[in-house]
Scaffold this active site. Sequence first.
Site, PDB file in Angstrom:
ATOM      1  N   GLY A 280      43.737  41.595  51.225  1.00 25.16           N
ATOM      2  CA  GLY A 280      43.527  40.402  50.401  1.00 25.16           C
ATOM      3  C   GLY A 280      44.820  39.640  50.267  1.00 25.16           C
ATOM      4  N   VAL A 281      45.348  39.668  49.082  1.00 20.48           N
ATOM      5  CA  VAL A 281      46.602  38.950  48.771  1.00 20.48           C
ATOM      6  C   VAL A 281      47.717  39.331  49.748  1.00 20.48           C
ATOM      7  CG1 VAL A 281      48.453  38.837  47.034  1.00 20.48           C
ATOM      8  CG2 VAL A 281      46.056  38.661  46.341  1.00 20.48           C
TER       9      VAL A 281
ATOM     10  N   ILE B 292      33.819  48.226  43.965  1.00 22.43           N
ATOM     11  CA  ILE B 292      34.327  49.611  43.859  1.00 22.43           C
ATOM     12  C   ILE B 292      34.326  50.101  42.414  1.00 22.43           C
ATOM     13  CG2 ILE B 292      36.805  49.094  43.564  1.00 22.43           C
ATOM     14  CD1 ILE B 292      37.293  51.264  45.767  1.00 22.43           C
TER      15      ILE B 292
ATOM     16  N   GLY C 202      42.783  40.536  42.262  1.00 23.85           N
ATOM     17  CA  GLY C 202      41.973  41.276  43.246  1.00 23.85           C
ATOM     18  C   GLY C 202      41.346  42.538  42.707  1.00 23.85           C
ATOM     19  N   VAL C 203      41.320  43.556  43.560  1.00 33.03           N
ATOM     20  CA  VAL C 203      40.670  44.809  43.143  1.00 33.03           C
ATOM     21  C   VAL C 203      41.474  45.476  42.017  1.00 33.03           C
ATOM     22  CG1 VAL C 203      41.802  46.319  44.852  1.00 33.03           C
ATOM     23  CG2 VAL C 203      39.499  46.868  44.027  1.00 33.03           C
ATOM     24  N   ASP C 204      42.775  45.257  41.998  1.00 36.66           N
ATOM     25  CA  ASP C 204      43.632  45.810  40.935  1.00 36.66           C
ATOM     26  C   ASP C 204      43.175  45.272  39.576  1.00 36.66           C
ATOM     27  OD1 ASP C 204      47.297  45.715  40.515  1.00 36.66           O
ATOM     28  OD2 ASP C 204      45.777  47.057  39.701  1.00 36.66           O
TER      29      ASP C 204
ATOM     30  N   ASN D 124      50.221  47.107  43.054  1.00 33.54           N
ATOM     31  CA  ASN D 124      51.549  46.608  43.450  1.00 33.54           C
ATOM     32  C   ASN D 124      52.591  47.599  42.943  1.00 33.54           C
ATOM     33  OD1 ASN D 124      52.215  45.913  40.681  1.00 33.54           O
ATOM     34  ND2 ASN D 124      50.818  44.203  40.959  1.00 33.54           N
TER      35      ASN D 124
ATOM     36  N   SER E 265      45.522  46.090  51.289  1.00 32.83           N
ATOM     37  CA  SER E 265      46.396  45.060  51.891  1.00 32.83           C
ATOM     38  C   SER E 265      45.642  43.917  52.561  1.00 32.83           C
ATOM     39  CB  SER E 265      47.378  45.668  52.911  1.00 32.83           C
ATOM     40  OG  SER E 265      48.451  46.288  52.249  1.00 32.83           O
TER      41      SER E 265
HETATM   42  N1  APR Z   1      35.652  46.117  44.938  1.00 35.52           N
HETATM   43  C1  APR Z   1      35.975  46.383  46.231  1.00 35.52           C
HETATM   44  N2  APR Z   1      36.860  45.665  46.948  1.00 35.52           N
HETATM   45  C2  APR Z   1      37.428  44.600  46.336  1.00 35.52           C
HETATM   46  C3  APR Z   1      37.141  44.246  44.989  1.00 35.52           C
HETATM   47  C4  APR Z   1      36.215  45.069  44.286  1.00 35.52           C
HETATM   48  N3  APR Z   1      35.888  44.818  43.009  1.00 35.52           N
HETATM   49  N4  APR Z   1      37.881  43.130  44.677  1.00 35.52           N
HETATM   50  C5  APR Z   1      38.569  42.805  45.774  1.00 35.52           C
HETATM   51  N5  APR Z   1      38.306  43.678  46.772  1.00 35.52           N
HETATM   52  C6  APR Z   1      38.827  43.694  48.139  1.00 35.52           C
HETATM   53  C7  APR Z   1      39.301  42.380  48.696  1.00 35.52           C
HETATM   54  O1  APR Z   1      38.201  41.640  49.227  1.00 35.52           O
HETATM   55  C8  APR Z   1      40.232  42.861  49.811  1.00 35.52           C
HETATM   56  O2  APR Z   1      39.476  43.123  50.976  1.00 35.52           O
HETATM   57  O3  APR Z   1      39.980  44.505  48.130  1.00 35.52           O
HETATM   58  C9  APR Z   1      40.760  44.201  49.283  1.00 35.52           C
HETATM   59  C10 APR Z   1      42.217  44.174  48.871  1.00 35.52           C
HETATM   60  O4  APR Z   1      42.526  42.888  48.355  1.00 35.52           O
HETATM   61  P1  APR Z   1      43.507  42.718  47.099  1.00 35.52           P
HETATM   62  O5  APR Z   1      42.830  43.204  45.889  1.00 35.52           O
HETATM   63  O6  APR Z   1      44.000  41.312  47.127  1.00 35.52           O
HETATM   64  O7  APR Z   1      44.713  43.736  47.386  1.00 35.52           O
HETATM   65  P2  APR Z   1      45.926  43.638  48.418  1.00 35.52           P
HETATM   66  O8  APR Z   1      45.660  42.706  49.533  1.00 35.52           O
HETATM   67  O9  APR Z   1      46.261  45.060  48.715  1.00 35.52           O
HETATM   68  O10 APR Z   1      47.070  42.983  47.516  1.00 35.52           O
HETATM   69  C11 APR Z   1      47.563  43.716  46.419  1.00 35.52           C
HETATM   70  O11 APR Z   1      47.136  41.912  44.942  1.00 35.52           O
HETATM   71  O12 APR Z   1      45.769  41.989  43.153  1.00 35.52           O
HETATM   72  C12 APR Z   1      47.067  42.071  43.528  1.00 35.52           C
HETATM   73  O13 APR Z   1      48.062  43.527  41.903  1.00 35.52           O
HETATM   74  C13 APR Z   1      47.640  43.433  43.250  1.00 35.52           C
HETATM   75  O14 APR Z   1      49.853  42.710  43.725  1.00 35.52           O
HETATM   76  C14 APR Z   1      48.764  43.456  44.238  1.00 35.52           C
HETATM   77  C15 APR Z   1      48.172  42.752  45.452  1.00 35.52           C
END
Ligand code: APR
Length: 168
Positions: free
Chosen positions: A119-120, A11, A32-34, A24, A117
């Site tokens: 991923g983590v 993304i 992760g994506v954050d 978060n 939501s």
């Molecule tokens: N581009 C697109 N999608 C991505 C990318 C990227 N670069 N990196 C990860 N993802 C996808 C993951 O595969 C997952 O399907 O984003 C989705 C969300 O995953 P997470 O990033 O783990 O987010 P989430 O599950 O909402 O958890 C949020 O994780 O990273 C921490 O700071 C964040 O505490 C917060 C929590």
Amino acid sequence: MGSIEIIDGDITTLEVDAIVNAANNGLRGGGGVDGAIHRAAGPELLAACVPLGGCATGAAKITPGFKLPARYVIHTVGPIWRGGSAGETSLLASCYRESLRLAEEYELRSIAFPAVSCGVYGFPLDQACGIAYQTISQHLEAGSRIELVYLVCFNQQIRSAYERVAAA
Ligand code: APR
């Protein structure tokens, strides 16, 4: 009416009006994506997040995109999956609704979502992708100036889940 496109990729590379960050509550970056978005945007993104005072689960806040090709980042905080009886479904739908509301307010035409939501935070993929697709479709059908919504698949599991939902 605006369209929904399921695409593969990272993304942070998309040249759209806004990319959505799965953040978060502290809005201080993370993994992760954050983490990817903050790394790509540069330190100005964190500096722009600090005065926002965090973000409630299900809410959304907007900052510039800084070094990202996207003009804006819409930060939303998805629910942590706790088994499904803690309002997770409505909170996740709210993430998409509130992100789209901000996009309308800023007169944006293109927006890209990660699978919030999924991923983590451990939200079951098929359920989360169904909520995303349904909420976005309802928003576009109700009359919107948004022309293009990308659903970004970072892996095959996410793409398969979105394709199942889109075909239903
Ligand atoms: N581009 C697109 N999608 C991505 C990318 C990227 N670069 N990196 C990860 N993802 C996808 C993951 O595969 C997952 O399907 O984003 C989705 C969300 O995953 P997470 O990033 O783990 O987010 P989430 O599950 O909402 O958890 C949020 O994780 O990273 C921490 O700071 C964040 O505490 C917060 C929590």
